[in-house]
Motif scaffolding. Structure first.
Motif, PDB file in Angstrom:
ATOM      1  N   GLY A 172       0.818  -1.211   0.000  1.00 39.73           N
ATOM      2  CA  GLY A 172       0.000   0.000   0.000  1.00 39.73           C
ATOM      3  C   GLY A 172       0.849   1.257   0.000  1.00 39.73           C
ATOM      4  O   GLY A 172       0.550   2.219  -0.723  1.00 39.73           O
ATOM      5  N   ILE A 173       1.914   1.267   0.795  1.00 40.31           N
ATOM      6  CA  ILE A 173       2.796   2.433   0.848  1.00 40.31           C
ATOM      7  C   ILE A 173       3.538   2.607  -0.473  1.00 40.31           C
ATOM      8  O   ILE A 173       3.698   3.735  -0.971  1.00 40.31           O
ATOM      9  CB  ILE A 173       3.784   2.288   2.019  1.00 40.31           C
ATOM     10  N   ILE A 174       3.985   1.506  -1.079  1.00 48.05           N
ATOM     11  CA  ILE A 174       4.706   1.596  -2.353  1.00 48.05           C
ATOM     12  C   ILE A 174       3.795   2.136  -3.457  1.00 48.05           C
ATOM     13  O   ILE A 174       4.169   3.049  -4.205  1.00 48.05           O
ATOM     14  CB  ILE A 174       5.278   0.220  -2.749  1.00 48.05           C
ATOM     15  N   ILE A 175       2.575   1.594  -3.563  1.00 42.59           N
ATOM     16  CA  ILE A 175       1.653   2.062  -4.598  1.00 42.59           C
ATOM     17  C   ILE A 175       1.260   3.517  -4.347  1.00 42.59           C
ATOM     18  O   ILE A 175       1.203   4.335  -5.272  1.00 42.59           O
ATOM     19  CB  ILE A 175       0.400   1.170  -4.656  1.00 42.59           C
ATOM     20  N   GLY A 176       0.992   3.848  -3.073  1.00 36.93           N
ATOM     21  CA  GLY A 176       0.648   5.228  -2.742  1.00 36.93           C
ATOM     22  C   GLY A 176       1.781   6.179  -3.085  1.00 36.93           C
ATOM     23  O   GLY A 176       1.553   7.271  -3.624  1.00 36.93           O
ATOM     24  N   TRP A 177       3.004   5.770  -2.787  1.00 37.95           N
ATOM     25  CA  TRP A 177       4.189   6.582  -3.118  1.00 37.95           C
ATOM     26  C   TRP A 177       4.280   6.824  -4.615  1.00 37.95           C
ATOM     27  O   TRP A 177       4.505   7.951  -5.066  1.00 37.95           O
ATOM     28  CB  TRP A 177       5.424   5.855  -2.586  1.00 37.95           C
ATOM     29  N   ALA A 183      -2.879  23.543  -9.255  1.00 41.52           N
ATOM     30  CA  ALA A 183      -3.195  24.965  -9.336  1.00 41.52           C
ATOM     31  C   ALA A 183      -1.993  25.726  -9.889  1.00 41.52           C
ATOM     32  O   ALA A 183      -0.862  25.517  -9.447  1.00 41.52           O
ATOM     33  CB  ALA A 183      -3.571  25.499  -7.951  1.00 41.52           C
ATOM     34  N   GLY A 184      -2.232  26.579 -10.870  1.00 39.45           N
ATOM     35  CA  GLY A 184      -1.143  27.340 -11.475  1.00 39.45           C
ATOM     36  C   GLY A 184      -0.171  26.480 -12.245  1.00 39.45           C
ATOM     37  O   GLY A 184       0.942  26.911 -12.531  1.00 39.45           O
ATOM     38  N   ASN A 185      -0.592  25.253 -12.585  1.00 38.25           N
ATOM     39  CA  ASN A 185       0.266  24.304 -13.309  1.00 38.25           C
ATOM     40  C   ASN A 185       1.609  24.098 -12.609  1.00 38.25           C
ATOM     41  O   ASN A 185       2.642  23.885 -13.264  1.00 38.25           O
ATOM     42  CB  ASN A 185       0.501  24.797 -14.749  1.00 38.25           C
ATOM     43  N   THR A 186       1.587  24.136 -11.278  1.00 37.76           N
ATOM     44  CA  THR A 186       2.815  23.994 -10.499  1.00 37.76           C
ATOM     45  C   THR A 186       2.608  22.963  -9.396  1.00 37.76           C
ATOM     46  O   THR A 186       1.842  23.214  -8.447  1.00 37.76           O
ATOM     47  CB  THR A 186       3.227  25.337  -9.861  1.00 37.76           C
ATOM     48  N   PRO A 187       3.260  21.799  -9.468  1.00 44.62           N
ATOM     49  CA  PRO A 187       3.133  20.789  -8.400  1.00 44.62           C
ATOM     50  C   PRO A 187       3.589  21.340  -7.063  1.00 44.62           C
ATOM     51  O   PRO A 187       4.488  22.184  -6.990  1.00 44.62           O
ATOM     52  CB  PRO A 187       4.046  19.650  -8.877  1.00 44.62           C
ATOM     53  N   VAL A 188       2.973  20.865  -5.991  1.00 46.12           N
ATOM     54  CA  VAL A 188       3.287  21.371  -4.658  1.00 46.12           C
ATOM     55  C   VAL A 188       4.657  20.900  -4.178  1.00 46.12           C
ATOM     56  O   VAL A 188       5.245  21.504  -3.283  1.00 46.12           O
ATOM     57  CB  VAL A 188       2.184  20.942  -3.662  1.00 46.12           C
ATOM     58  N   MET A 189       5.178  19.826  -4.773  1.00 46.46           N
ATOM     59  CA  MET A 189       6.497  19.314  -4.383  1.00 46.46           C
ATOM     60  C   MET A 189       7.161  18.662  -5.580  1.00 46.46           C
ATOM     61  O   MET A 189       6.503  18.383  -6.593  1.00 46.46           O
ATOM     62  CB  MET A 189       6.369  18.315  -3.235  1.00 46.46           C
ATOM     63  N   HIS A 190       8.472  18.405  -5.450  1.00 47.73           N
ATOM     64  CA  HIS A 190       9.217  17.723  -6.495  1.00 47.73           C
ATOM     65  C   HIS A 190       9.173  16.210  -6.255  1.00 47.73           C
ATOM     66  O   HIS A 190       9.056  15.761  -5.106  1.00 47.73           O
ATOM     67  CB  HIS A 190      10.665  18.210  -6.522  1.00 47.73           C
ATOM     68  N   PRO A 191       9.282  15.425  -7.317  1.00 51.96           N
ATOM     69  CA  PRO A 191       9.256  13.966  -7.142  1.00 51.96           C
ATOM     70  C   PRO A 191      10.300  13.444  -6.159  1.00 51.96           C
ATOM     71  O   PRO A 191      10.044  12.488  -5.426  1.00 51.96           O
ATOM     72  CB  PRO A 191       9.520  13.446  -8.562  1.00 51.96           C
ATOM     73  N   VAL A 198       9.252  13.175  -2.421  1.00 53.93           N
ATOM     74  CA  VAL A 198       8.200  12.249  -2.016  1.00 53.93           C
ATOM     75  C   VAL A 198       8.742  11.127  -1.132  1.00 53.93           C
ATOM     76  O   VAL A 198       8.087  10.692  -0.183  1.00 53.93           O
ATOM     77  CB  VAL A 198       7.489  11.665  -3.254  1.00 53.93           C
ATOM     78  N   GLU A 199       9.953  10.663  -1.427  1.00 58.65           N
ATOM     79  CA  GLU A 199      10.531   9.582  -0.626  1.00 58.65           C
ATOM     80  C   GLU A 199      10.721  10.012   0.822  1.00 58.65           C
ATOM     81  O   GLU A 199      10.436   9.248   1.756  1.00 58.65           O
ATOM     82  CB  GLU A 199      11.876   9.145  -1.223  1.00 58.65           C
ATOM     83  N   ASP A 200      11.181  11.235   1.016  1.00 55.89           N
ATOM     84  CA  ASP A 200      11.346  11.754   2.377  1.00 55.89           C
ATOM     85  C   ASP A 200       9.992  11.868   3.069  1.00 55.89           C
ATOM     86  O   ASP A 200       9.840  11.514   4.246  1.00 55.89           O
ATOM     87  CB  ASP A 200      12.035  13.115   2.336  1.00 55.89           C
ATOM     88  N   LEU A 201       8.989  12.334   2.341  1.00 52.62           N
ATOM     89  CA  LEU A 201       7.635  12.430   2.890  1.00 52.62           C
ATOM     90  C   LEU A 201       7.111  11.056   3.286  1.00 52.62           C
ATOM     91  O   LEU A 201       6.463  10.901   4.332  1.00 52.62           O
ATOM     92  CB  LEU A 201       6.703  13.077   1.868  1.00 52.62           C
ATOM     93  N   LEU A 245       1.815   6.746  -6.792  1.00 59.08           N
ATOM     94  CA  LEU A 245       0.722   7.623  -7.216  1.00 59.08           C
ATOM     95  C   LEU A 245       1.066   9.091  -6.962  1.00 59.08           C
ATOM     96  O   LEU A 245       0.796   9.963  -7.801  1.00 59.08           O
ATOM     97  CB  LEU A 245      -0.564   7.257  -6.472  1.00 59.08           C
ATOM     98  N   VAL A 246       1.673   9.364  -5.807  1.00 60.13           N
ATOM     99  CA  VAL A 246       2.056  10.739  -5.483  1.00 60.13           C
ATOM    100  C   VAL A 246       3.138  11.222  -6.445  1.00 60.13           C
ATOM    101  O   VAL A 246       3.090  12.364  -6.932  1.00 60.13           O
ATOM    102  CB  VAL A 246       2.538  10.837  -4.022  1.00 60.13           C
ATOM    103  N   VAL A 247       4.104  10.359  -6.750  1.00 60.86           N
ATOM    104  CA  VAL A 247       5.159  10.730  -7.704  1.00 60.86           C
ATOM    105  C   VAL A 247       4.552  11.027  -9.075  1.00 60.86           C
ATOM    106  O   VAL A 247       4.921  12.008  -9.742  1.00 60.86           O
ATOM    107  CB  VAL A 247       6.212   9.600  -7.812  1.00 60.86           C
TER     108      VAL A 247
END
Length: 296
Positions: free
Chosen positions: A36-41, A55-63, A66-69, A43-45
């Motif tokens: 579940g964590i791997i698939i969720g990770w 919003a504004g065509n700008t992702p809230v974080m860089h890929p 995500v690993e740190d998150l 999806l976020v990436v």
């Protein structure tokens, strides 16, 4: 004769090995967390690599963030889930046995506690990164139902968290003396609601499908807070409904309270799961209204 489904002969353990006299086993429940964590990770990436859905065509974080998150989220799930179970369901027992609080391998995790843990981790991580926490919460909520689906399927395989007795044709004959201890049963077997699969369908498959579709096809992530609101409302309503057929927690059951209601008046009341869902639903509705007003 009552129609029912025999519980499938599936071991809770995928495999076990012995190392220097100690047994180590990989259980379906642990695997559900890992997958579940791997698939969720992933999806976020995927979401962070599609600027057009933000919003504004700008992702809230860089890929690469995500690993740190994910590390923070894992800590939030495990610590929050365990402490939530201790505080919400068996505070008296663990107050008398504090040494067992961190013994997660003995079982006992609370979704609502895990959710609070993830929220705390999300807020702290976002603050450290200088990112708006609600946008991070949106993308995490989009990915969470995958883990919920796998976790509930694992609960079914483990033959745990089954529902109340039923005479419906899809009732399942779960193994074990506790599952077969049905009040008023004279002879034969006791079939129960497969409430784990109800939750897997509602909280996992349906809710997850809706959120992923809205995020990737309807730019729901561009409306900050909308996905979070939909997740909280959707999960809260699904869990509240399933609680009506879910076997009550043993610590709440008594001769005068056979339904295991945590709060009740004259036989009418709510289970602990339903009580914990009410603020979730209220918060979710608030977030949906807030997101729609800001987008108007």
């Amino acid at each position: 004769m009552q129609a029912a489904i025999r519980f499938p002969d599936i071991s809770p353990e995928l495999f076990s090995i012995s190392i220097f006299g100690a047994e180590f086993a990989l259980r379906w429940y642990a695997l559900s967390y890992i997958v579940g964590i791997i698939i969720g990770w992933r999806l976020v990436v995927m979401a962070t690599r599609r600027p057009a859905i933000w919003a504004g065509n700008t992702p809230v974080m860089h890929p690469d963030q995500v690993e740190d998150l994910a590390t923070w989220v894992i800590l939030g799930v495990v610590l929050g889930g365990r402490l939530g179970f201790v505080l919400f369901y068996q505070p008296g027992y663990y107050l008398a046995n504090p040494g067992e609080i961190l013994m997660v391998w003995q079982g006992g995790m609370s979704f609502h506690g895990g959710l609070l843990g993830v929220i705390t981790a999300c807020v702290l991580w976002s603050w450290r990164q200088g990112i708006a926490w609600l946008s991070v919460a949106d993308v995490l909520c989009m990915a969470t139902p995958v883990g919920l689906f796998l976790g509930r399927v694992a609960n079914f395989i483990n033959g745990e968290l089954w529902g109340r007795p039923t005479d419906l044709p899809w009732g399942v004959i779960f193994p074990g003396a506790a599952a077969q201890d049905c009040a008023g049963q004279v002879a034969g077997f006791c079939a129960r609601h497969p409430s784990q699969l109800y939750e897997a369908l509602l909280e996992g498959l349906i809710l997850g499908g809706v959120l992923i579709y809205l995020a990737f096809r309807r730019r729901a992530l561009a409306r900050v807070g909308l996905i979070t609101g939909l997740f909280f409302t959707g999960y809260g309503l699904a869990r509240f409904a399933v609680e009506f057929v879910r076997q009550p927690d043993a610590q709440f059951v008594s001769p005068g309270n056979p339904l295991g209601l945590a709060w009740h008046v004259n036989g009418w009341g709510l289970t602990m799961g339903q009580i914990l869902c009410l603020p979730m639903i209220a918060f979710g509705v608030y977030m949906i209204v807030r997101a729609r007003r800001r987008a108007a």
